[in-house]
Design an enzyme around this catalytic site. Structure first.
Site, PDB file in Angstrom:
ATOM      1  N   HIS A  63      -8.286   7.173  11.591  1.00 28.94           N
ATOM      2  CA  HIS A  63      -8.050   8.125  10.505  1.00 28.94           C
ATOM      3  C   HIS A  63      -8.904   9.375  10.676  1.00 28.94           C
ATOM      4  O   HIS A  63      -8.450  10.500  10.417  1.00 28.94           O
ATOM      5  CB  HIS A  63      -8.357   7.477   9.158  1.00 28.94           C
ATOM      6  CG  HIS A  63      -7.329   6.487   8.717  1.00 28.94           C
ATOM      7  ND1 HIS A  63      -7.518   5.638   7.651  1.00 28.94           N
ATOM      8  CD2 HIS A  63      -6.094   6.197   9.195  1.00 28.94           C
ATOM      9  CE1 HIS A  63      -6.447   4.878   7.493  1.00 28.94           C
ATOM     10  NE2 HIS A  63      -5.578   5.198   8.418  1.00 28.94           N
ATOM     11  N   HIS A  82       0.084   8.120  14.221  1.00 35.09           N
ATOM     12  CA  HIS A  82      -0.906   7.236  13.607  1.00 35.09           C
ATOM     13  C   HIS A  82      -1.304   6.097  14.548  1.00 35.09           C
ATOM     14  O   HIS A  82      -2.490   5.818  14.747  1.00 35.09           O
ATOM     15  CB  HIS A  82      -0.344   6.667  12.302  1.00 35.09           C
ATOM     16  CG  HIS A  82      -1.218   5.633  11.664  1.00 35.09           C
ATOM     17  ND1 HIS A  82      -2.480   5.918  11.182  1.00 35.09           N
ATOM     18  CD2 HIS A  82      -1.026   4.307  11.465  1.00 35.09           C
ATOM     19  CE1 HIS A  82      -3.015   4.817  10.686  1.00 35.09           C
ATOM     20  NE2 HIS A  82      -2.153   3.830  10.851  1.00 35.09           N
ATOM     21  N   HIS A  93      -8.837   1.606  12.316  1.00 32.59           N
ATOM     22  CA  HIS A  93      -8.309   2.656  11.454  1.00 32.59           C
ATOM     23  C   HIS A  93      -9.371   3.644  10.987  1.00 32.59           C
ATOM     24  O   HIS A  93      -9.050   4.808  10.730  1.00 32.59           O
ATOM     25  CB  HIS A  93      -7.602   2.045  10.246  1.00 32.59           C
ATOM     26  CG  HIS A  93      -6.258   1.466  10.564  1.00 32.59           C
ATOM     27  ND1 HIS A  93      -6.072   0.496  11.530  1.00 32.59           N
ATOM     28  CD2 HIS A  93      -5.024   1.728  10.053  1.00 32.59           C
ATOM     29  CE1 HIS A  93      -4.780   0.188  11.589  1.00 32.59           C
ATOM     30  NE2 HIS A  93      -4.134   0.921  10.711  1.00 32.59           N
ATOM     31  N   LYS A 128       0.848  -1.192   0.000  1.00 35.34           N
ATOM     32  CA  LYS A 128       0.000   0.000   0.000  1.00 35.34           C
ATOM     33  C   LYS A 128       0.886   1.245   0.000  1.00 35.34           C
ATOM     34  O   LYS A 128       1.786   1.373   0.827  1.00 35.34           O
ATOM     35  CB  LYS A 128      -0.902   0.033   1.238  1.00 35.34           C
ATOM     36  CG  LYS A 128      -2.154  -0.797   1.134  1.00 35.34           C
ATOM     37  CD  LYS A 128      -3.036  -0.507   2.328  1.00 35.34           C
ATOM     38  CE  LYS A 128      -4.351  -1.239   2.254  1.00 35.34           C
ATOM     39  NZ  LYS A 128      -5.206  -0.917   3.423  1.00 35.34           N
ATOM     40  N   ARG A 185      -8.206  -8.669   3.674  1.00 34.56           N
ATOM     41  CA  ARG A 185      -7.173  -7.680   3.978  1.00 34.56           C
ATOM     42  C   ARG A 185      -7.759  -6.451   4.654  1.00 34.56           C
ATOM     43  O   ARG A 185      -7.069  -5.748   5.405  1.00 34.56           O
ATOM     44  CB  ARG A 185      -6.416  -7.276   2.718  1.00 34.56           C
ATOM     45  CG  ARG A 185      -5.256  -6.329   3.026  1.00 34.56           C
ATOM     46  CD  ARG A 185      -4.316  -6.150   1.869  1.00 34.56           C
ATOM     47  NE  ARG A 185      -3.251  -5.211   2.231  1.00 34.56           N
ATOM     48  CZ  ARG A 185      -2.200  -4.927   1.478  1.00 34.56           C
ATOM     49  NH1 ARG A 185      -2.058  -5.517   0.307  1.00 34.56           N
ATOM     50  NH2 ARG A 185      -1.288  -4.072   1.881  1.00 34.56           N
ATOM     51  N   GLU A 214      -7.114  -5.876  -1.119  1.00 33.30           N
ATOM     52  CA  GLU A 214      -8.145  -5.510  -0.153  1.00 33.30           C
ATOM     53  C   GLU A 214      -9.565  -5.721  -0.679  1.00 33.30           C
ATOM     54  O   GLU A 214     -10.463  -4.928  -0.453  1.00 33.30           O
ATOM     55  CB  GLU A 214      -7.962  -4.047   0.289  1.00 33.30           C
ATOM     56  CG  GLU A 214      -8.529  -3.765   1.669  1.00 33.30           C
ATOM     57  CD  GLU A 214      -8.117  -2.400   2.175  1.00 33.30           C
ATOM     58  OE1 GLU A 214      -7.218  -2.352   3.028  1.00 33.30           O
ATOM     59  OE2 GLU A 214      -8.679  -1.394   1.724  1.00 33.30           O
TER      60      GLU A 214
END
Length: 355
Positions: free
Chosen positions: A249, A262, A245, A140, A238, A234
């Site tokens: 995020h 993070h 997240h 990624k 995945r 994904e």
């Protein structure tokens, strides 16, 4: 040194885990091709760039770019700077980027490698715990947009990952703890035995005991490699790696990437996701408390800040890449070591955010 092979649609690549690896020319030499661009940041370069000199001294055509450090510089502008350096280097399709740094450097350098001439080689050399166990493995890549994290990017698998655990000894305490959140994630979503091991070795991990650290990184990469092999882009399982997240995020964006590392945001997000799992009756009562206790023992905060705006966070969560047909899809726990992707009503998510 331990080596894990990560298999993907285009082949496979090794992840080297051990101490003193940056100075081992025999490892880098087997993966380098063409002209070489080193991408690093100001914090990492002063500590570790010199360790690459024995290898780089034999490369005729090479350049380096040292970027400002920090999530706020993970931008299209920084990505453009890397592309400009590749052009100045007259790099061709056999060129190699060496990404020496944490997740921000790795993501941007990987995205540049994915997009320059439609794809050149990148060797990930992660220097933070979070990058070693997560960001550098799996392909990624990307940069942030002002409206959301990692909204611009591509899948681009590295040629190799070299995780030198010596770099963790100079890692800032906050950055180190943030990486431990991603380690815990693997146990929470798919490996109850690893979660139990982490619970038993939490004090050793918090103190950076070398043998505990080697095992934690190795087991994390092993788990990540198995998931990537099964679902590279994904489409299915995945997505489970994004446990915590979506909340995390949104929290990072809400605070303009200034307040949280993070992994710190992900730790809070994992606890919120576990609480939501319990609220919806998906996992046994006490699951979120068990997860929260482990994260706290590792030195991580697990609570939303007092100024968090539930409605603003909820709106930011609507931009998450896992969402489909305007439904917010979250990773929820069925138990420790078991997780699934679940569409969640906004009202239920808000209930957890306001508690």
């Amino acid at each position: 040194m331990k080596v894990i092979q990560v298999r993907h649609a285009g082949g496979e690549y090794p992840v080297y885990v051990g101490q003193g690896l940056l100075g081992m020319t025999s490892i880098l030499d087997r993966h380098l091709e063409g002209r070489v661009l080193v991408v690093s940041d100001q914090n990492v370069a002063k500590h570790y760039l010199d360790r690459l000199r024995p290898t780089l001294s034999r490369i005729q055509h090479k350049r380096k770019i040292i970027l400002p450090a920090g999530e706020e510089y993970k931008t299209v502008a920084s990505w453009q700077r890397i592309l400009d350096e590749l052009v100045e280097l007259k790099a061709q399709r056999d060129a190699t980027i060496l990404a020496l740094g944490g997740g921000v450097v790795g993501d941007m350098a990987g995205f540049a490698a994915a997009s320059y001439m439609r794809g050149i080689r990148v060797i990930q050399m992660p220097t933070t715990l979070l990058a070693q166990v997560d960001a550098a493995v799996g392909g990624k890549t990307g940069v942030n947009h002002p409206q959301g994290k990692n909204l611009i990017g591509a899948f681009h698998q590295p040629a190799a990952v070299i995780a030198d655990l010596d770099t963790l000894q100079t890692l800032d305490e906050r950055d180190y703890r943030a990486g431990l959140a991603e380690v815990v994630k693997y146990g929470a979503i798919r490996d109850p035995g690893f979660f139990a091991w982490l619970d038993a070795r939490a004090d050793a991990l918090a103190a950076r005991v070398p043998d505990a650290l080697v095992e934690a990184v190795y087991q994390s990469v092993r788990n990540k490699a198995e998931v990537v092999a099964a679902d590279e882009k994904e489409a299915g399982q995945r997505a489970l790696l994004n446990f915590g997240h979506t909340f995390g995020h949104a929290l990072e964006t809400f605070t303009a990437y200034q307040r949280y590392r993070h992994g710190e945001a992900v730790a809070i997000g994992m606890v919120l996701a576990a609480r939501l799992s319990e609220f919806l009756g998906r996992c046994p009562t006490g699951t979120s408390d068990r997860l929260e206790r482990l994260l706290q023992r590792l030195g991580l905060d697990t609570r939303l800040p007092a100024d968090a705006d539930p409605d603003r966070l909820l709106n930011l969560m609507r931009l998450d890449k896992k969402n489909r047909a305007d439904q917010i899809r979250l990773i929820l726990l069925d138990d420790i070591g078991q997780a699934s992707v679940t569409p969640c009503p906004a009202d239920d998510i808000r209930e957890v955010l306001v508690k």
